[in-house]
Design a protein around this motif. Structure first.
Motif, mmCIF file in Angstrom:
data_model
loop_
_atom_site.group_PDB
_atom_site.id
_atom_site.type_symbol
_atom_site.label_atom_id
_atom_site.label_comp_id
_atom_site.label_asym_id
_atom_site.label_seq_id
_atom_site.Cartn_x
_atom_site.Cartn_y
_atom_site.Cartn_z
ATOM 1 N N MET A 114 14.741 20.182 10.476
ATOM 2 C CA MET A 114 13.565 19.796 9.690
ATOM 3 C C MET A 114 13.763 18.414 9.063
ATOM 4 N N GLN A 115 14.979 18.175 8.555
ATOM 5 C CA GLN A 115 15.278 16.881 7.940
ATOM 6 C C GLN A 115 15.204 15.761 8.974
ATOM 7 N N ILE A 116 15.739 16.027 10.178
ATOM 8 C CA ILE A 116 15.731 15.016 11.247
ATOM 9 C C ILE A 116 14.285 14.645 11.609
ATOM 10 N N LYS A 117 13.416 15.673 11.707
ATOM 11 C CA LYS A 117 11.993 15.430 12.029
ATOM 12 C C LYS A 117 11.351 14.530 10.968
ATOM 13 N N ALA A 118 11.605 14.862 9.700
ATOM 14 C CA ALA A 118 11.028 14.084 8.596
ATOM 15 C C ALA A 118 11.559 12.645 8.625
ATOM 16 N N LEU A 119 12.836 12.476 8.918
ATOM 17 C CA LEU A 119 13.436 11.131 8.974
ATOM 18 C C LEU A 119 12.825 10.313 10.109
ATOM 19 N N ARG A 120 12.541 10.971 11.219
ATOM 20 C CA ARG A 120 11.937 10.259 12.359
ATOM 21 C C ARG A 120 10.544 9.754 12.027
ATOM 22 N N ARG A 121 9.820 10.513 11.196
ATOM 23 C CA ARG A 121 8.453 10.110 10.838
ATOM 24 C C ARG A 121 8.444 8.887 9.921
ATOM 25 N N GLY A 122 9.571 8.641 9.276
ATOM 26 C CA GLY A 122 9.664 7.478 8.385
ATOM 27 C C GLY A 122 9.712 7.868 6.922
ATOM 28 N N VAL A 123 10.770 7.441 6.237
ATOM 29 C CA VAL A 123 10.981 7.773 4.829
ATOM 30 C C VAL A 123 11.451 6.507 4.112
ATOM 31 N N HIS A 124 10.992 6.313 2.855
ATOM 32 C CA HIS A 124 11.389 5.122 2.092
ATOM 33 C C HIS A 124 12.586 5.389 1.183
ATOM 34 N N ILE A 125 12.606 6.599 0.592
ATOM 35 C CA ILE A 125 13.691 6.950 -0.340
ATOM 36 C C ILE A 125 14.327 8.263 0.116
ATOM 37 N N VAL A 126 15.647 8.240 0.301
ATOM 38 C CA VAL A 126 16.377 9.465 0.651
ATOM 39 C C VAL A 126 17.259 9.835 -0.542
ATOM 40 N N ILE A 127 17.172 11.106 -0.949
ATOM 41 C CA ILE A 127 17.974 11.607 -2.068
ATOM 42 C C ILE A 127 18.819 12.743 -1.505
ATOM 43 N N GLY A 128 20.137 12.595 -1.551
ATOM 44 C CA GLY A 128 20.937 13.635 -0.900
ATOM 45 C C GLY A 128 22.327 13.811 -1.459
ATOM 46 N N THR A 129 22.956 14.893 -1.025
ATOM 47 C CA THR A 129 24.349 15.158 -1.377
ATOM 48 C C THR A 129 25.229 14.405 -0.370
ATOM 49 N N PRO A 130 26.395 13.899 -0.798
ATOM 50 C CA PRO A 130 27.222 13.095 0.104
ATOM 51 C C PRO A 130 27.574 13.801 1.419
ATOM 52 N N GLY A 131 27.863 15.100 1.345
ATOM 53 C CA GLY A 131 28.240 15.843 2.558
ATOM 54 C C GLY A 131 27.151 15.824 3.619
ATOM 55 N N ARG A 132 25.915 16.082 3.215
ATOM 56 C CA ARG A 132 24.814 16.122 4.181
ATOM 57 C C ARG A 132 24.443 14.711 4.661
ATOM 58 N N ILE A 133 24.564 13.720 3.788
ATOM 59 C CA ILE A 133 24.305 12.331 4.201
ATOM 60 C C ILE A 133 25.320 11.939 5.292
ATOM 61 N N MET A 134 26.592 12.312 5.062
ATOM 62 C CA MET A 134 27.641 12.025 6.060
ATOM 63 C C MET A 134 27.318 12.701 7.392
#
Length: 430
Positions: A114-134
């Motif tokens: 779900m996150q990958i789909k949202a990222l593909r659509r285009g996002v300006h601000i990402v808020i995340g935990t370091p583990g998942r960002i990695m």
């Protein structure tokens, strides 16, 4: 540098409009200090506890720098936990209401597809935990090469949780000019090392940590849908037979709307907010002190001058902007040695805020069941019965008995007459 209103910060109209709607009447100390520096493009170290309004301190400038015409990720916020990531995303979403900024929280325990789909659509601000960002960086599903601002929120917590290597890897992956904002409650040596390696001549802004003293009082919250708030407030005023209460709303408009609703329903209510002239405010306060007004509805700033000894209950009709405001609000009841009561209305989406307040104040806020309409009626009937008994004991009922006897002659039973009178009394008091 001191600023007393958001207008002094010269923000864009869309952000100003959202701030006003959220009821932020004036910046908190950390916002006053940090926002101008961050807008200037400076690196900032913010030393601030939870509950001081730090999310808006970095969130407002972050939103100001977004180019909505670009689909690139421009701001990256790192948080220690999924709860905080969600909380930050929620607050930034409200501040971005009148912009077309796209914000996405990413953390473990949520579907990565779900996150990958949202990222593909285009996002300006990402808020995340370091583990998942990695995780996303390794999968090449997150492109942070165009990030212009990185925020490390609760940096000390992230280091305590063992995220140092991840944080350093993420920061090293961002090429080019980068503004780095770091917020931390404490400044241990590892944090200082991080700022030395990854920040350019940072400005230090800090708020003095005040020891939070919560007065001895009963604190409870009710989970209430927004449209039900007026009904629930009226029921609680009736059930607790409240003679003097202070009701906090976040906006001037909400104060006016609620005062109108309460007056229409027959309550002795009036409001206080920043748009009122000093003479008007003084008149309202005098009426509250002498009991002509039983329910005073106010915004945080307007309530500052209130010094009334006998406030029985404080209602947080709207959740406060931050945890410090909660402590200021509830401190207005239960003085002069009496135990006060604080009731907070929480919409389902705001439950996390109650948890933050409990953590900040180190006190338990109990969840109470919302009283039903029949609970309120039962209470009124009990109070009425008490008054009736007092009147009977006092005597002098001659002429009233004569009227009742006339009705008894018409074949009504004494039970019918009593029930009819009770019904009239209760419906008049609704």
């Amino acid at each position: 540098m001191e600023s007393s209103t958001f207008k002094d910060l010269h923000l864009s109209k869309n952000i100003e409009k959202a701030i006003e709607e959220l009821g932020f009447e004036e910046p908190t100390p950390i916002q006053t200090q940090a926002i101008p520096y961050i807008i200037e493009g400076r690196d900032v170290i913010g030393q601030a506890q939870t509950g001081t309004g730090k999310t808006a301190a970095f969130g407002i400038p972050a939103l100001e720098m977004i180019d909505v015409n670009s689909k690139n990720i421009q701001v990256l916020v790192l948080c220690p936990t999924r709860e905080l990531a969600n909380q930050v995303a929620d607050e930034l979403g409200k501040l971005a209401k009148y912009t077309s900024t796209k914000i996405l929280p990413v953390y473990g325990g949520q579907s990565i597809e779900m996150q990958i789909k949202a990222l593909r659509r285009g996002v300006h601000i990402v808020i995340g935990t370091p583990g998942r960002i990695m995780d996303h960086l390794e999968r090449k599903t997150l492109d942070i090469s165009n990030v212009g601002m990185v925020v490390l929120d609760e940096a000390d917590e992230m280091l305590d949780m063992g995220f140092r290597e991840d944080i350093e890897t993420i920061l090293n992956r961002i090429s080019g000019e980068r503004q780095t904002i770091l917020f931390s409650a404490t400044m241990p040596a590892p944090i200082m090392k991080l700022t030395k390696n990854y920040q350019q001549n940072p400005m230090l802004v800090k708020t003095i940590h005040k020891v939070v003293t919560v007065p001895n009082m009963e604190q409870s919250y009710f989970e209430v849908k927004h449209h039900m708030k007026p009904d629930v407030l009226c029921r609680l005023i009736d059930i607790y037979d409240v003679q003097s209460s202070l009701v906090f709303c976040n906006t001037k408009r909400m104060v006016d709307d609620l005062v109108n609703t309460l007056k229409t329903r027959g309550y002795l209510a009036d409001g206080l907010h920043g748009d009122m002239k000093q003479t008007q405010r003084e008149k309202v306060m005098a009426s509250f002190r002498n009991g002509e007004i039983e329910t005073l509805v106010a915004t945080d700033v307007a309530a500052r001058g209130i010094d009334v000894e006998n406030i029985e209950v404080v209602f947080n009709y709207d959740m406060p902007q931050d945890e410090e405001s909660y402590v200021h609000r509830i401190g207005r009841t239960g003085r002069a040695g009496r135990q006060g009561i604080a009731f907070t209305f929480v919409t389902p989406k705001e439950i996390y805020k109650i948890k933050s307040i409990q953590k900040y104040t180190k006190t338990k806020i109990l969840c109470k069941k919302v009283p039903s309409r029949s609970d309120a009626e039962d209470f009124k009937a009990t109070m009425l019965a008490k008054k009736v008994k007092e009147n009977i004991d006092e005597g002098h009922l001659g002429k009233y008995m004569h009227w009742v006897e006339k009705m008894l002659d018409e074949d009504y039973t004494s039970m019918d007459i009593a029930a009819g009178l009770l019904k009239i009394m209760l419906s008049e008091n609704k």
